[in-house]
Design an enzyme around this catalytic site. Sequence first.
Site, PDB file in Angstrom:
ATOM      1  N   ILE A   1       1.991   3.148  -4.806  1.00 46.06           N
ATOM      2  CA  ILE A   1       1.032   4.270  -4.732  1.00 46.06           C
ATOM      3  C   ILE A   1       1.701   5.623  -4.490  1.00 46.06           C
ATOM      4  O   ILE A   1       1.456   6.600  -5.193  1.00 46.06           O
ATOM      5  CB  ILE A   1      -0.015   3.955  -3.629  1.00 46.06           C
ATOM      6  CG1 ILE A   1      -0.916   2.811  -4.119  1.00 46.06           C
ATOM      7  CG2 ILE A   1      -0.839   5.197  -3.270  1.00 46.06           C
ATOM      8  CD1 ILE A   1      -1.634   2.074  -3.053  1.00 46.06           C
ATOM      9  N   ASP A   2       2.600   5.672  -3.489  1.00 44.62           N
ATOM     10  CA  ASP A   2       3.159   6.972  -3.082  1.00 44.62           C
ATOM     11  C   ASP A   2       3.791   7.749  -4.248  1.00 44.62           C
ATOM     12  O   ASP A   2       3.508   8.948  -4.407  1.00 44.62           O
ATOM     13  CB  ASP A   2       4.199   6.777  -1.967  1.00 44.62           C
ATOM     14  CG  ASP A   2       3.567   6.146  -0.721  1.00 44.62           C
ATOM     15  OD1 ASP A   2       2.325   6.048  -0.688  1.00 44.62           O
ATOM     16  OD2 ASP A   2       4.315   5.735   0.185  1.00 44.62           O
TER      17      ASP A   2
ATOM     18  N   HIS B   1       0.831  -1.205   0.000  1.00 45.59           N
ATOM     19  CA  HIS B   1       0.000   0.000   0.000  1.00 45.59           C
ATOM     20  C   HIS B   1       0.867   1.257   0.000  1.00 45.59           C
ATOM     21  O   HIS B   1       0.391   2.338   0.215  1.00 45.59           O
ATOM     22  CB  HIS B   1      -0.890  -0.009   1.245  1.00 45.59           C
ATOM     23  CG  HIS B   1      -0.102  -0.503   2.406  1.00 45.59           C
ATOM     24  ND1 HIS B   1       0.112  -1.848   2.617  1.00 45.59           N
ATOM     25  CD2 HIS B   1       0.614   0.146   3.331  1.00 45.59           C
ATOM     26  CE1 HIS B   1       0.904  -1.995   3.669  1.00 45.59           C
ATOM     27  NE2 HIS B   1       1.231  -0.812   4.116  1.00 45.59           N
ATOM     28  N   CYS B   2       2.174   1.088  -0.198  1.00 45.16           N
ATOM     29  CA  CYS B   2       3.037   2.282  -0.192  1.00 45.16           C
ATOM     30  C   CYS B   2       3.712   2.453  -1.552  1.00 45.16           C
ATOM     31  O   CYS B   2       3.474   3.413  -2.258  1.00 45.16           O
ATOM     32  CB  CYS B   2       4.140   2.155   0.856  1.00 45.16           C
ATOM     33  SG  CYS B   2       3.578   1.713   2.462  1.00 45.16           S
ATOM     34  N   ILE B   3       4.558   1.485  -1.895  1.00 51.98           N
ATOM     35  CA  ILE B   3       5.466   1.690  -3.029  1.00 51.98           C
ATOM     36  C   ILE B   3       4.759   1.842  -4.372  1.00 51.98           C
ATOM     37  O   ILE B   3       5.130   2.697  -5.168  1.00 51.98           O
ATOM     38  CB  ILE B   3       6.536   0.571  -3.061  1.00 51.98           C
ATOM     39  CG1 ILE B   3       7.181   0.406  -1.681  1.00 51.98           C
ATOM     40  CG2 ILE B   3       7.595   0.885  -4.107  1.00 51.98           C
ATOM     41  CD1 ILE B   3       7.754   1.653  -1.073  1.00 51.98           C
TER      42      ILE B   3
END
Length: 435
Positions: A277-278, A273-275
């Site tokens: 998306i951010d 849910h980070c890489i």
Amino acid sequence: MKKSETLQKKIQNKSAKIAVVGLGYVGLPLAVEFANAGFDVTGIDVSADKVKKINKGQNYIDDVDSKLMKSLVKSGKLIATTNFATMKKIDCVSICVPTPLGKTGDPDISYMLAARDAILPHVKSPLLFVLESTTYPGSTNELIIPLMEEKGLKVGEDVFIAFSPERVDPGNPVYQTHNTPKVVGGVTKTCTKIAAELYSTVIEKIIPVSSCTAAEMTKLLENTFRSINIGLANEIAIMCKYLDVDVWEVINAAATKPFGFMPFYPGPGLGGHCIPIDPLYLSWKLKTLDYKARFIELADEVNSSMPEYVIALISDALNDKAKSIKKSKILILGMAYKKDIDDLRESPALDVYEYLESRGAKVSYHDPYVPQFKWDGGIIKSKVYSDKLIKSQDCVVILTAHSNIDYKAVVKNAKLVVDTRNATQGIKNKKIVKL
Ligand code: SAJ
């Protein structure tokens, strides 16, 4: 006494009332740390189920010490509620709500705006307001400050606003909330100072920066760095296939360089849910400023193409055995987005599963961390692992290299193994096809 001094005193003597909004893998550990440091903490979440569990002392986040949480709830240091009106008695609030991508691939800041709008009617002065959710640069300035000022609150005098990116790495055995350095950037120097004061009560190292935007950008650089380097590793893997070179050998050899190199590894794509998306929050913001963030978009293109690349690898490997994907029995080993965790969010294994199913394969999976997942209106269950299961397959595809699988036994019993994670490293066998 100035309001800033009053607030600082309350933080120093731990009489400040703390709220944490969003009790997920970031918020709950933070709430527990503050309560354990001696503050009265109110966790606020829209999920009545999460609130109920917390008030019963039932922990649902692996990184949180269940016994500690239970004792903090019992002692009344930690309570949870869905009622934002409790903000009336709060001195410091940290916002830790999700900031995903929407269906169109643009930032979905609806959770952040909902939290902000639920808090605003109950804001009292002085208040420290810290946004932790990963978001595009300028968010705090554009979305928080104007609404606080509309309420007649002067930023830096009545209300103190900062951005402080979450750096929680779920399941990391070494780095937890307390020992991961915390970047803090306030609207004014006083805002930064008060936010740093609060976080220094629970985190060993505070890194003050000059503004909220600098703090927002710091976080995006951290994860964009990963996405781009993973994209590079994936493209190097594709190049090595053309050159008939083992990419894993090359990366491991390059990693022996004691300076100036940091290994990243190819895989079936980018999950979590980070890489994934951010970086797109950053490229989206720059697009509004008429700038094309080329590296980010190229890395996203390469990383997003990896599931299809893996399908081509499987198809070629079966073809060499005069088989096709259609009607072949194919077992996926590992559905989670990275090894030794149970998180399926954005997992590229789901894309591979879908591609295989749509091409007529008899596809199933085994993942010791993921007993089942929702699929196409139904539930797909993890197959029970056995040598017989492996022997029955036309192809076994390793997408996530969980440590508790015996890959030697997999190779021994399989007809064909497609390994996208170098899980079979050191095993020499013609049955193995690697990324
Ligand atoms: N991946 C690769 N090759 C690599 C590294 C990762 O294909 O060399 C894949 C993983 O399999 C996964 C995805 O990329 O599908 C993301 O992996 P990740 O290791 O970046 O793990 P995350 O998503 O849990 O990232 C988090 C991030 N933490 C925060 O945002 C607070 C990231 O900044 C951390 O560096 C990362 O954990 C970590 O180091 O574990």
